[in-house]
Design a protein around this motif. Structure first.
Motif, mmCIF file in Angstrom:
data_model
loop_
_atom_site.group_PDB
_atom_site.id
_atom_site.type_symbol
_atom_site.label_atom_id
_atom_site.label_comp_id
_atom_site.label_asym_id
_atom_site.label_seq_id
_atom_site.Cartn_x
_atom_site.Cartn_y
_atom_site.Cartn_z
ATOM 1 N N ASN A 1 0.900 -1.815 -0.272
ATOM 2 C CA ASN A 1 2.355 -1.606 -0.166
ATOM 3 C C ASN A 1 2.952 -1.156 -1.501
ATOM 4 O OD1 ASN A 1 2.484 -2.243 2.565
ATOM 5 N ND2 ASN A 1 2.814 -4.424 2.185
ATOM 6 N N GLU A 2 2.455 -1.742 -2.607
ATOM 7 C CA GLU A 2 2.948 -1.321 -3.924
ATOM 8 C C GLU A 2 2.548 0.125 -4.217
ATOM 9 O OE1 GLU A 2 3.484 -5.349 -6.579
ATOM 10 O OE2 GLU A 2 1.698 -4.118 -6.918
ATOM 11 N N LYS B 1 2.026 2.481 -2.124
ATOM 12 C CA LYS B 1 2.844 3.403 -1.317
ATOM 13 C C LYS B 1 4.167 3.692 -2.021
ATOM 14 C CE LYS B 1 1.031 2.277 3.290
ATOM 15 N NZ LYS B 1 1.321 1.585 4.573
ATOM 16 N N GLU B 2 4.730 2.663 -2.637
ATOM 17 C CA GLU B 2 5.978 2.856 -3.383
ATOM 18 C C GLU B 2 5.758 3.765 -4.586
ATOM 19 O OE1 GLU B 2 7.522 -0.921 -4.509
ATOM 20 O OE2 GLU B 2 7.674 -1.677 -2.455
#
Length: 382
Positions: free
Chosen positions: A117-118, A120-121
């Motif tokens: 998720n990190e 992707k950011e």
């Protein structure tokens, strides 16, 4: 543009970050970068977007502040990037550092999800693994790797193996990424990871960046083999004073490094000459400028016995950091070419133990030409 995430913000990573920004600013020439200005992706196109570490003294700090501890002239352009918390799985044991990691707070599956998720950011494209040398056991089968993650086997996995698994999951979700494994843990040489990479739109380069004495030994052995001189014995050792050499005082970690350094002998000679090729010791005053020594005894024409004795002092971290400037750009090119799995043509030149598992070391001048051809460049020596 190549968006890079660093895994392990130690000496190599910090010199890579500092030197990269200085080259981009026109303050340094790209010496030590083999393909400096030759690739379609230029050095100025590399952007560090994320950094991870597990040393409590670094996590949460600004990247510029961390890099400045290794290079007092750290460029101001490194400000604004926070060193994030990664996974350690005991990788800092026996080192004078306090570890903190996601694996202290959650399961491995949760940690993988958190990292993905990190990333992707950050819109990451290439991941550079320069964690501390680990003691490891390969998986061989993808199912065993996936099972270990699912069952939260923190005793079975290393930080590098978890990172590689997480990057594969990330690559599958976003359509492609590259993982550069610059340490001895087998990733490009582990069929489990290569199979996972092929089905996940992941490119793996590895294993263990070839710097200093190892590629020099390979070149000398190739020279002797080409002239049909029979090698009787080889002694090669390194002594350094940086954190990685301190880590190598651990017997199991040292064994990991020894394996990748010794694999060149039979590959290049065709026989396993008696040899002692090891990262031998830690001497703190040497710092990052390691001492290397090599002695090779061989038989020449008419039974003559000759010897080569080579010594040197080599700045350890810059030697590898310069290669990383190429590898991140080649990683982006490999993703664009959809060369998922691992790429032997790149590994054979840049790595001590080039994957995949069934391939071997070859003379570096031949590896250099194969790599250039793969990258779409004109051969230099053919």
């Amino acid at each position: 543009m190549v968006r890079v995430v660093i895994l392990g913000q130690g000496y190599v990573a910090s010199i890579f970050a500092s030197g990269l920004e200085k080259i981009k600013a026109g303050k340094l020439e790209p010496y030590g970068v083999p393909l400096a200005d030759e690739l379609p992706i230029k050095i100025k196109d590399i952007e560090i977007v994320g950094s991870y570490d597990v040393d409590r003294a670094k996590v949460g700090k600004d990247l510029h502040e961390v890099v400045k501890a290794y290079d007092p002239e750290a460029p101001e352009s490194l400000k604004g990037i926070t060193v994030r918390k990664g996974v350690h799985l005991g990788s800092l044991r026996n080192l004078p550092l306090e570890a903190t990691g996601l694996d202290d707070e959650m399961t491995l599956s949760e940690a993988v999800e958190h990292l993905v998720n990190e990333w992707k950011e950050l819109k990451a494209e290439v991941f550079v693994n320069v964690c501390t040398t680990e003691a490891f056991v390969p998986f061989e089968k993808k199912e065993e790797l996936e099972k270990a993650i699912a069952e939260n086997r923190k005793d079975r996995l290393t930080a590098t193996q978890v990172y590689a698994y997480a990057v594969a999951k990330y690559a599958k979700e976003v359509g492609g990424a590259a993982f550069v494994n610059a340490i001895p843990t087998l990733i490009a040489n582990d069929p489990a990871f290569v199979e996972l990479a092929k089905e996940s739109n992941l490119v793996i380069f590895g294993d263990d960046g070839a710097t200093g004495a190892t590629p020099l030994t390979a070149d000398v052995l190739a020279h002797l083999a080409q002239r049909n001189r029979y090698v009787l014995d080889i002694a090669q050792f390194n002594i350094g004073g940086n954190q990685d050499f301190l880590a190598l005082t651990d017997k199991e970690r040292n064994k990991s490094k020894e394996f990748t350094k010794s694999s060149i002998v039979k590959d290049l000679l065709g026989y396993d000459a008696p040899h002692y090729i090891k990262p031998t010791g830690f001497l703190e005053p040497l710092g990052d400028k390691k001492f290397i020594a090599m002695h090779i005894e061989y038989v020449s024409f008419n039974g003559a016995h000759d010897e080569l004795v080579i010594t040197g002092r080599i700045n350890d971290s810059p030697a590898l950091a310069g290669l990383l400037v190429d590898l991140v750009r080649l990683g982006k090119i490999a993703v664009e070419k959809k060369a998922f799995g691992t790429v032997y043509e790149v590994n054979a030149f840049y790595m001590k133990n080039p994957g995949p598992k069934e391939m071997h070391n070859i003379p570096r001048i031949i590896a250099h030409e194969k790599m250039r051809i793969w990258a779409g460049l004109q051969p230099k020596w053919l």
